[in-house]
Design an enzyme around this catalytic site. Sequence first.
Site, PDB file in Angstrom:
ATOM      1  N   ASP A   1      -5.060  -3.991  -3.927  1.00  0.00           N
ATOM      2  CA  ASP A   1      -4.891  -3.472  -5.185  1.00  0.00           C
ATOM      3  C   ASP A   1      -5.758  -2.229  -5.672  1.00  0.00           C
ATOM      4  O   ASP A   1      -7.078  -2.356  -4.908  1.00  0.00           O
ATOM      5  CB  ASP A   1      -4.801  -4.600  -6.321  1.00  0.00           C
TER       6      ASP A   1
ATOM      7  N   SER B   1      -0.395  -0.499  -5.508  1.00  0.00           N
ATOM      8  CA  SER B   1      -0.709  -0.513  -6.846  1.00  0.00           C
ATOM      9  C   SER B   1       0.490  -0.334  -7.768  1.00  0.00           C
ATOM     10  O   SER B   1       1.695   0.321  -7.143  1.00  0.00           O
ATOM     11  CB  SER B   1      -1.514   0.758  -6.966  1.00  0.00           C
TER      12      SER B   1
END
Lengths: 221, 221
Positions: free
Chosen positions: B11, B117
């Site tokens: 992430d 993301s």
Amino acid sequence: MTQSIKALVFDVYGTLFDVHAVKAKADELYPEHGADISQVWRQKQLEYSFLRQLNGQYVPFSQVTRDALRYALLQLKLHVTEENIAALMEAYLELSHYEEVEAVLHEMSGKQLAVFSNGSHDMLDSLIEQSGLGSLFDHIISVDDIKQYKPTPAAYMHALNTLGLKREEVLFMSSNGWDITGAKSFGFRTAWINRSGLPVEELNLDPDSIYDDLNGLLEWK
Amino acid sequence: MTQSIKALVFDVYGTLFDVHAVKAKADELYPEHGADISQVWRQKQLEYSFLRQLNGQYVPFSQVTRDALRYALLQLKLHVTEENIAALMEAYLELSHYEEVEAVLHEMSGKQLAVFSNGSHDMLDSLIEQSGLGSLFDHIISVDDIKQYKPTPAAYMHALNTLGLKREEVLFMSSNGWDITGAKSFGFRTAWINRSGLPVEELNLDPDSIYDDLNGLLEWK
């Protein structure tokens, strides 16, 4: 316009009942931490309902609420006991309704009246019953019947199916911005009960009306 | 166990890059309000991505981020100008990565490395490029390619399809509890980078590993 509205549908937590009334019990069990517990608990309760919906891992709102409470106590580094959790969950069943609620509901009794909540019946039915408002409502609608949380379209569709109306005949009230945008997106007419003086959500789904409290509804009589 | 992991997927916001680095710019534009702006902005950014997913009304994360910023400024009763919004959005493209990131990525370069993301490419590509980390990654994966936000299963599936692996061959890192539970639910192996010392989310989806920062990954080398 007013004539075309056949049902008034009310969100429950924060709209008819003051969620932060649990603050008093929290302050009793954890002196000086009541406001923080109440705030984090509510925030995680919403987050967990959204996440479980997005994950496709529904559990009843009573479980979500209990899980959120445990997290809140842990995050605030407070001592977690099963007794305290039980006492705080019990407080959730005994929330107070806002002061104008009963009079407004009586005034509006010419239309179908319903509550529509993410709360499961084990939470919702007890709360409505102890409040003395039960006889004023034609329907107590819970998303637990379909296991899909607001603000999914499926949840609002369940309310609409229960009412047996067209969506533009329903006026939906909530104090929660995310609930108003969900209902508006679905096609209900919406009145945001903006008890805290917050800005309109930046989601391009503005409410049809904004009132400080439920007294604003009297113009729909 | 270690051998079976073929890709490390990271992430971005809060995991590789410090989101609260926008605080400095916010403090410059709105003295003494930087911390509040940063906190409310991040919270609404997450909420709006969840709500738009639940409503089925996707817009790119850059728009979600801009909308959340406007709401944050309004909620805090600060003066909103297009210039200030532009300056704060610009700060989002220039976030700093955490100090250990570059060394850990170099150490782990024997495996496929990817970022994954909710950020749209207009945000993500600039950020990775200016960080100097771009050449270390095999893939820059954005949910914008499929218009479904994490933590939906569809989002993690998009990452898996891009990697061309089995899900148990992927180790996913995030500092966000909701992202770890989503990835775990999907079937990735998960390492929660718990930079803030928070409790594990009460969602019955515990991370496989918990580290204070990315240095913990070195045991997977």
